[in-house]
Write a protein that holds these residues in place. Structure first.
Motif, mmCIF file in Angstrom:
data_model
loop_
_atom_site.group_PDB
_atom_site.id
_atom_site.type_symbol
_atom_site.label_atom_id
_atom_site.label_comp_id
_atom_site.label_asym_id
_atom_site.label_seq_id
_atom_site.Cartn_x
_atom_site.Cartn_y
_atom_site.Cartn_z
ATOM 1 N N GLY A 27 15.655 33.384 15.032
ATOM 2 C CA GLY A 27 14.601 33.239 16.023
ATOM 3 C C GLY A 27 14.712 32.085 17.311
ATOM 4 N N PHE A 28 15.973 31.441 17.130
ATOM 5 C CA PHE A 28 16.196 30.491 18.357
ATOM 6 C C PHE A 28 17.368 30.659 18.978
ATOM 7 C CE2 PHE A 28 13.391 28.297 15.326
ATOM 8 C CZ PHE A 28 12.211 27.713 16.134
ATOM 9 N N LEU A 29 17.497 30.053 20.255
ATOM 10 C CA LEU A 29 18.804 30.230 20.981
ATOM 11 C C LEU A 29 19.229 29.025 21.013
ATOM 12 C CD1 LEU A 29 20.654 32.101 22.776
ATOM 13 C CD2 LEU A 29 19.176 31.346 24.573
ATOM 14 N N PHE A 30 20.462 28.667 20.697
ATOM 15 C CA PHE A 30 21.000 27.181 20.827
ATOM 16 C C PHE A 30 21.997 27.318 21.807
ATOM 17 C CE2 PHE A 30 19.619 27.970 16.468
ATOM 18 C CZ PHE A 30 18.898 26.698 16.081
ATOM 19 N N VAL A 72 12.201 27.115 26.163
ATOM 20 C CA VAL A 72 12.821 25.934 25.707
ATOM 21 C C VAL A 72 11.651 25.324 25.055
ATOM 22 C CG1 VAL A 72 14.302 24.083 26.526
ATOM 23 C CG2 VAL A 72 14.654 26.381 27.443
ATOM 24 N N VAL A 73 12.080 24.690 23.874
ATOM 25 C CA VAL A 73 11.390 23.837 23.021
ATOM 26 C C VAL A 73 12.115 22.365 23.033
ATOM 27 C CG1 VAL A 73 10.261 25.705 21.954
ATOM 28 C CG2 VAL A 73 12.391 24.533 20.786
ATOM 29 N N ASP A 74 13.427 22.072 23.220
ATOM 30 C CA ASP A 74 13.850 21.168 23.053
ATOM 31 C C ASP A 74 14.926 20.938 24.025
ATOM 32 O OD1 ASP A 74 14.444 18.230 21.512
ATOM 33 O OD2 ASP A 74 16.346 19.530 21.242
ATOM 34 N N ALA A 100 3.342 22.420 32.089
ATOM 35 C CA ALA A 100 3.245 21.916 30.868
ATOM 36 C C ALA A 100 2.802 23.185 29.840
ATOM 37 C CB ALA A 100 2.438 20.870 30.574
ATOM 38 N N PRO A 101 2.929 23.157 28.673
ATOM 39 C CA PRO A 101 3.877 22.361 27.956
ATOM 40 C C PRO A 101 5.114 22.380 28.318
ATOM 41 C CG PRO A 101 3.407 23.951 26.432
ATOM 42 C CD PRO A 101 2.930 24.328 28.012
ATOM 43 N N HIS A 102 5.889 21.051 28.414
ATOM 44 C CA HIS A 102 7.266 20.830 28.743
ATOM 45 C C HIS A 102 7.964 20.554 27.361
ATOM 46 C CE1 HIS A 102 6.304 20.077 32.861
ATOM 47 N NE2 HIS A 102 5.410 19.096 32.446
ATOM 48 N N PRO A 103 9.046 20.843 27.337
ATOM 49 C CA PRO A 103 9.996 20.797 26.024
ATOM 50 C C PRO A 103 10.007 19.464 25.610
ATOM 51 C CG PRO A 103 11.403 21.234 27.683
ATOM 52 C CD PRO A 103 10.224 21.461 28.353
ATOM 53 N N THR A 104 10.362 19.070 24.537
ATOM 54 C CA THR A 104 10.764 17.596 24.051
ATOM 55 C C THR A 104 12.099 17.221 24.754
ATOM 56 O OG1 THR A 104 12.081 18.314 22.269
ATOM 57 C CG2 THR A 104 9.760 17.982 21.824
ATOM 58 N N LEU A 105 12.447 16.009 24.867
ATOM 59 C CA LEU A 105 13.435 15.689 25.792
ATOM 60 C C LEU A 105 14.212 14.223 24.870
ATOM 61 C CD1 LEU A 105 15.239 15.733 28.163
ATOM 62 C CD2 LEU A 105 13.461 14.095 29.362
ATOM 63 N N PHE A 118 26.639 15.117 34.639
ATOM 64 C CA PHE A 118 25.194 15.507 34.031
ATOM 65 C C PHE A 118 25.549 16.520 33.198
ATOM 66 C CE2 PHE A 118 21.645 18.435 33.987
ATOM 67 C CZ PHE A 118 20.553 17.546 33.577
ATOM 68 N N GLU A 119 24.741 16.693 32.109
ATOM 69 C CA GLU A 119 24.943 17.935 31.199
ATOM 70 C C GLU A 119 23.399 17.966 30.529
ATOM 71 O OE1 GLU A 119 27.622 19.361 27.352
ATOM 72 O OE2 GLU A 119 28.064 17.555 28.169
ATOM 73 N N ILE A 120 23.353 19.303 30.112
ATOM 74 C CA ILE A 120 21.964 19.760 29.689
ATOM 75 C C ILE A 120 22.223 20.629 28.526
ATOM 76 C CG2 ILE A 120 21.229 21.301 31.390
ATOM 77 C CD1 ILE A 120 18.171 20.657 30.802
ATOM 78 N N LYS A 121 21.781 20.470 27.318
ATOM 79 C CA LYS A 121 21.721 21.494 26.306
ATOM 80 C C LYS A 121 20.130 21.791 25.672
ATOM 81 C CE LYS A 121 23.622 20.374 22.009
ATOM 82 N NZ LYS A 121 22.831 21.341 21.494
ATOM 83 N N VAL A 122 19.926 22.987 25.310
ATOM 84 C CA VAL A 122 18.853 23.179 24.936
ATOM 85 C C VAL A 122 18.650 24.197 23.902
ATOM 86 C CG1 VAL A 122 17.762 23.217 27.602
ATOM 87 C CG2 VAL A 122 18.450 25.346 26.429
ATOM 88 N N ILE A 123 17.438 24.086 23.254
ATOM 89 C CA ILE A 123 17.173 25.088 22.053
ATOM 90 C C ILE A 123 15.881 25.697 22.714
ATOM 91 C CG2 ILE A 123 16.412 25.519 19.784
ATOM 92 C CD1 ILE A 123 17.583 22.496 19.063
ATOM 93 N N ALA A 124 15.964 27.180 22.508
ATOM 94 C CA ALA A 124 14.937 27.877 23.068
ATOM 95 C C ALA A 124 14.452 28.874 22.053
ATOM 96 C CB ALA A 124 15.256 28.729 24.304
#
Length: 141
Positions: A27-30, A72-74, A100-105, A118-124
Motif C-alpha cells: 500500500g506504499f510507494l518507496f 507523500v507521508v514521509d 498542509a498536512p505536510h509530510p514528515t521531514l 541535493f537529493e529527496i527520497k519519499v514514501i507515499a
C-alpha cells in the motif's frame, strides 16, 4: 507482493547505477532518492534549478504510480553544505509541497552526493482502488 515503478524518462541513470526508481509494496510507494538530473543522468548546474529538477523527477515517478505529492507521508532530504545552502533550498519546498498536512521531514547534511548538491527520497501512500474504497466504506458484516 512488490513491483517496480519507472518514469517515462531517465532510465540510463537507474540502469547505470543498478537500482529501481520506486517500489510499490503493502500500500506504499518507496521512491529512491531523486536528484536534479537531466535525462542523460548529468546534473543541472545551478543549485536552485537542481532542487526544482529533483522535484520534477520525483513528480514524474509519483505520477507513474498514480500518485501526487499530496500522497507523500514521509520525506528525507540530503544536502551538501546545509549551513550555506539551506536558505537557497528551503523556498522551493514551500512552492512544491502545497497545502498542509505536510509530510514528515528528515534533513541530512552530507559531504558528497555523486556530483549533486541535493537529493529527496519519499514514501507515499498509494491511492486505494475503487473496489478497495467501496470495501472500506461498506465493510461486510
Amino acid at each position: 507482493m512488490r513491483d517496480t515503478v519507472s518514469p517515462a524518462t531517465r532510465h540510463l541513470l537507474y540502469e547505470r547505477n543498478r537500482y529501481s526508481p520506486a517500489v510499490r509494496a503493502n500500500g506504499f510507494l518507496f521512491v529512491s532518492g531523486q536528484v536534479g538530473s537531466r535525462p542523460d543522468g548529468s546534473p543541472v548546474a545551478d543549485l536552485t534549478a537542481q532542487v526544482h529538477q529533483a522535484f520534477d523527477n520525483l513528480d514524474e515517478i509519483l505520477a507513474a504510480a498514480g500518485c501526487s505529492f499530496d500522497d507523500v507521508v514521509d520525506a528525507t532530504v540530503f544536502m551538501v553544505d546545509p549551513e550555506r545552502n539551506f536558505e537557497l533550498i528551503w523556498p522551493v519546498f514551500s512552492e512544491r509541497w502545497g497545502a498542509a498536512p505536510h509530510p514528515t521531514l528528515t534533513g541530512v547534511g552530507v559531504s558528497w552526493l555523486y556530483g549533486y548538491q541535493f537529493e529527496i527520497k519519499v514514501i507515499a501512500q498509494l491511492p486505494l482502488a475503487p473496489a478497495a474504497i467501496q470495501a472500506v466504506a461498506h465493510p461486510s458484516a
